[in-house]
Design a protein around this motif. Structure first.
Motif, PDB file in Angstrom:
ATOM      1  N   ALA A 154     -34.323 -34.992   5.777  1.00  0.00           N
ATOM      2  CA  ALA A 154     -33.707 -35.875   6.774  1.00  0.00           C
ATOM      3  C   ALA A 154     -32.332 -35.301   7.138  1.00  0.00           C
ATOM      4  O   ALA A 154     -32.241 -34.184   7.622  1.00  0.00           O
ATOM      5  CB  ALA A 154     -33.618 -37.296   6.223  1.00  0.00           C
ATOM      6  N   THR A 155     -31.266 -36.035   6.869  1.00  0.00           N
ATOM      7  CA  THR A 155     -29.945 -35.571   7.292  1.00  0.00           C
ATOM      8  C   THR A 155     -29.285 -34.631   6.283  1.00  0.00           C
ATOM      9  O   THR A 155     -28.437 -33.815   6.672  1.00  0.00           O
ATOM     10  CB  THR A 155     -29.004 -36.761   7.543  1.00  0.00           C
ATOM     11  N   ASP A 156     -29.629 -34.731   5.005  1.00  0.00           N
ATOM     12  CA  ASP A 156     -28.926 -33.941   3.991  1.00  0.00           C
ATOM     13  C   ASP A 156     -28.969 -32.434   4.261  1.00  0.00           C
ATOM     14  O   ASP A 156     -27.918 -31.774   4.224  1.00  0.00           O
ATOM     15  CB  ASP A 156     -29.485 -34.241   2.598  1.00  0.00           C
ATOM     16  N   PRO A 157     -30.127 -31.831   4.519  1.00  0.00           N
ATOM     17  CA  PRO A 157     -30.121 -30.383   4.761  1.00  0.00           C
ATOM     18  C   PRO A 157     -29.386 -29.991   6.043  1.00  0.00           C
ATOM     19  O   PRO A 157     -28.841 -28.879   6.123  1.00  0.00           O
ATOM     20  CB  PRO A 157     -31.607 -30.023   4.841  1.00  0.00           C
ATOM     21  N   VAL A 158     -29.354 -30.867   7.026  1.00  0.00           N
ATOM     22  CA  VAL A 158     -28.613 -30.575   8.262  1.00  0.00           C
ATOM     23  C   VAL A 158     -27.115 -30.539   7.967  1.00  0.00           C
ATOM     24  O   VAL A 158     -26.387 -29.636   8.417  1.00  0.00           O
ATOM     25  CB  VAL A 158     -28.941 -31.615   9.351  1.00  0.00           C
ATOM     26  N   LEU A 159     -26.637 -31.507   7.192  1.00  0.00           N
ATOM     27  CA  LEU A 159     -25.226 -31.541   6.817  1.00  0.00           C
ATOM     28  C   LEU A 159     -24.873 -30.351   5.922  1.00  0.00           C
ATOM     29  O   LEU A 159     -23.794 -29.762   6.047  1.00  0.00           O
ATOM     30  CB  LEU A 159     -24.910 -32.860   6.104  1.00  0.00           C
ATOM     31  N   LEU A 160     -25.770 -30.006   5.023  1.00  0.00           N
ATOM     32  CA  LEU A 160     -25.551 -28.854   4.150  1.00  0.00           C
ATOM     33  C   LEU A 160     -25.395 -27.578   4.972  1.00  0.00           C
ATOM     34  O   LEU A 160     -24.460 -26.787   4.758  1.00  0.00           O
ATOM     35  CB  LEU A 160     -26.721 -28.715   3.175  1.00  0.00           C
ATOM     36  N   ALA A 161     -26.287 -27.371   5.919  1.00  0.00           N
ATOM     37  CA  ALA A 161     -26.212 -26.184   6.773  1.00  0.00           C
ATOM     38  C   ALA A 161     -24.919 -26.166   7.578  1.00  0.00           C
ATOM     39  O   ALA A 161     -24.303 -25.111   7.764  1.00  0.00           O
ATOM     40  CB  ALA A 161     -27.416 -26.145   7.708  1.00  0.00           C
TER      41      ALA A 161
ATOM     42  N   TRP B 194     -19.263 -17.878  -1.343  1.00  0.00           N
ATOM     43  CA  TRP B 194     -19.113 -19.338  -1.293  1.00  0.00           C
ATOM     44  C   TRP B 194     -20.377 -20.058  -1.757  1.00  0.00           C
ATOM     45  O   TRP B 194     -21.487 -19.731  -1.325  1.00  0.00           O
ATOM     46  CB  TRP B 194     -18.798 -19.791   0.124  1.00  0.00           C
ATOM     47  N   LEU B 195     -20.172 -21.070  -2.602  1.00  0.00           N
ATOM     48  CA  LEU B 195     -21.213 -22.026  -2.970  1.00  0.00           C
ATOM     49  C   LEU B 195     -20.994 -23.296  -2.165  1.00  0.00           C
ATOM     50  O   LEU B 195     -19.878 -23.831  -2.122  1.00  0.00           O
ATOM     51  CB  LEU B 195     -21.123 -22.347  -4.460  1.00  0.00           C
ATOM     52  N   THR B 196     -22.049 -23.781  -1.507  1.00  0.00           N
ATOM     53  CA  THR B 196     -21.994 -25.036  -0.758  1.00  0.00           C
ATOM     54  C   THR B 196     -23.157 -25.910  -1.206  1.00  0.00           C
ATOM     55  O   THR B 196     -24.307 -25.479  -1.174  1.00  0.00           O
ATOM     56  CB  THR B 196     -22.097 -24.791   0.758  1.00  0.00           C
ATOM     57  N   MET B 197     -22.846 -27.132  -1.648  1.00  0.00           N
ATOM     58  CA  MET B 197     -23.872 -28.055  -2.148  1.00  0.00           C
ATOM     59  C   MET B 197     -23.656 -29.434  -1.546  1.00  0.00           C
ATOM     60  O   MET B 197     -22.520 -29.863  -1.349  1.00  0.00           O
ATOM     61  CB  MET B 197     -23.812 -28.178  -3.683  1.00  0.00           C
ATOM     62  N   ILE B 198     -24.749 -30.141  -1.284  1.00  0.00           N
ATOM     63  CA  ILE B 198     -24.677 -31.562  -0.963  1.00  0.00           C
ATOM     64  C   ILE B 198     -25.240 -32.301  -2.161  1.00  0.00           C
ATOM     65  O   ILE B 198     -26.314 -31.958  -2.667  1.00  0.00           O
ATOM     66  CB  ILE B 198     -25.407 -31.912   0.351  1.00  0.00           C
TER      67      ILE B 198
ATOM     68  N   ILE C  52     -20.129 -33.316  -0.149  1.00  0.00           N
ATOM     69  CA  ILE C  52     -20.373 -31.887  -0.009  1.00  0.00           C
ATOM     70  C   ILE C  52     -19.316 -31.161  -0.821  1.00  0.00           C
ATOM     71  O   ILE C  52     -18.117 -31.440  -0.693  1.00  0.00           O
ATOM     72  CB  ILE C  52     -20.320 -31.437   1.456  1.00  0.00           C
ATOM     73  N   LEU C  53     -19.766 -30.277  -1.677  1.00  0.00           N
ATOM     74  CA  LEU C  53     -18.885 -29.463  -2.517  1.00  0.00           C
ATOM     75  C   LEU C  53     -18.930 -28.024  -2.029  1.00  0.00           C
ATOM     76  O   LEU C  53     -20.014 -27.451  -1.865  1.00  0.00           O
ATOM     77  CB  LEU C  53     -19.338 -29.526  -3.977  1.00  0.00           C
ATOM     78  N   ARG C  54     -17.751 -27.455  -1.785  1.00  0.00           N
ATOM     79  CA  ARG C  54     -17.640 -26.022  -1.514  1.00  0.00           C
ATOM     80  C   ARG C  54     -16.729 -25.412  -2.568  1.00  0.00           C
ATOM     81  O   ARG C  54     -15.685 -25.971  -2.897  1.00  0.00           O
ATOM     82  CB  ARG C  54     -17.063 -25.749  -0.119  1.00  0.00           C
TER      83      ARG C  54
END
Length: 246
Positions: free
Chosen positions: A23-30, A154-158, A195-197
């Protein structure tokens, strides 16, 4: 199987009717990944490929790879990449035993780890249960990501907000310069997701950022979309979250 439009139809992804559905989580992650053309990106737990393909639609010329535990979702990610004309290498396996094909360095690692507690009530759909249940501790996700990153990568996680303390605790000594963006459902509401970067080898001070508000108004007021203009620009328009990270 459903054929779902993402980013106002710029992407079309096949997804199971039952089980885990992006749903929205992978869009926000990207949108939060600070990748630039020509860089390499590894998507840990890529599912049907939503985050990688949303990122590719915004940033051209990326070298994309994904790791997926469930063979059916791995096959679906390959199929979705092909039908959208995007190159995506997908390997099947567990992040604690990284497949040889992915034992190399990347400029970015992105991840949307499971967030339901392992001891909770299981889903009646086995694939969804496996995709969403927190069987692997969040610290192992962070460790696996840092292992695969180039120095300075960079590590990016939701994440569920409940997982944030464990993720932050797993960063030292290899990861630092952590930034946390709370995702508030509405103004004045607690953020259930963040979201963690963080950067491999980063030394900058920790930053807790101003919340990114997803929905306008104090409450849901009918069967219609209520995204804020900023959220709509990301979720519908395919924009990035660079302004939110400063």
């Amino acid at each position: 199987m459903s054929d779902d439009a993402f980013l106002c139809g710029r992407l079309h992804l096949l997804q199971p009717l039952k089980g885990y559905r992006a749903a929205t989580d992978p869009v926000l992650l990207a949108a939060a990944c600070p990748a630039t053309p020509g860089q390499s990106v590894l998507d840990l737990g890529c599912g049907a490929g939503a985050a990688s393909l949303c990122l590719a639609s915004r940033v051209p010329g990326l070298s994309l790879a994904g790791l997926e535990l469930q063979p059916a979702y791995a096959a679906l990610a390959r199929r979705n990449a092909e039908r959208n004309g995007i190159a995506l290498e997908v390997a099947e396996g567990d992040l604690s035993h990284m497949p040889k094909a992915l034992r190399r360095g990347f400029d970015h690692v992105i991840a949307n780890p499971p967030y339901y507690p392992a001891a909770g009530t299981p889903s009646p759909h086995a694939a969804r249960d496996r995709a969403l249940r927190e069987d692997t501790p969040i610290g192992e996700w962070v460790t696996a990501a840092l292992t695969r990153l180039h120095p300075g990568g960079w590590l990016t996680m939701i994440l569920s907000a409940a997982l944030l303390p464990g993720a932050l605790a797993a960063l030292p000594p290899r990861g630092g310069s952590a930034q946390v963006l709370p995702l508030a459902p509405r103004a004045g509401r607690d953020a259930s997701r963040v979201i963690l970067r963080a950067r491999k080898g980063g030394k900058a001070a920790f930053r807790m950022l101003f919340p990114f508000v997803l929905h306008a108004g104090p409450a849901h007021d009918g069967d219609r979309e209520s995204y804020t203009p900023e959220a709509s620009a990301v979720l519908r328009g395919g924009g990035d979250l660079s302004a939110a990270f400063g």
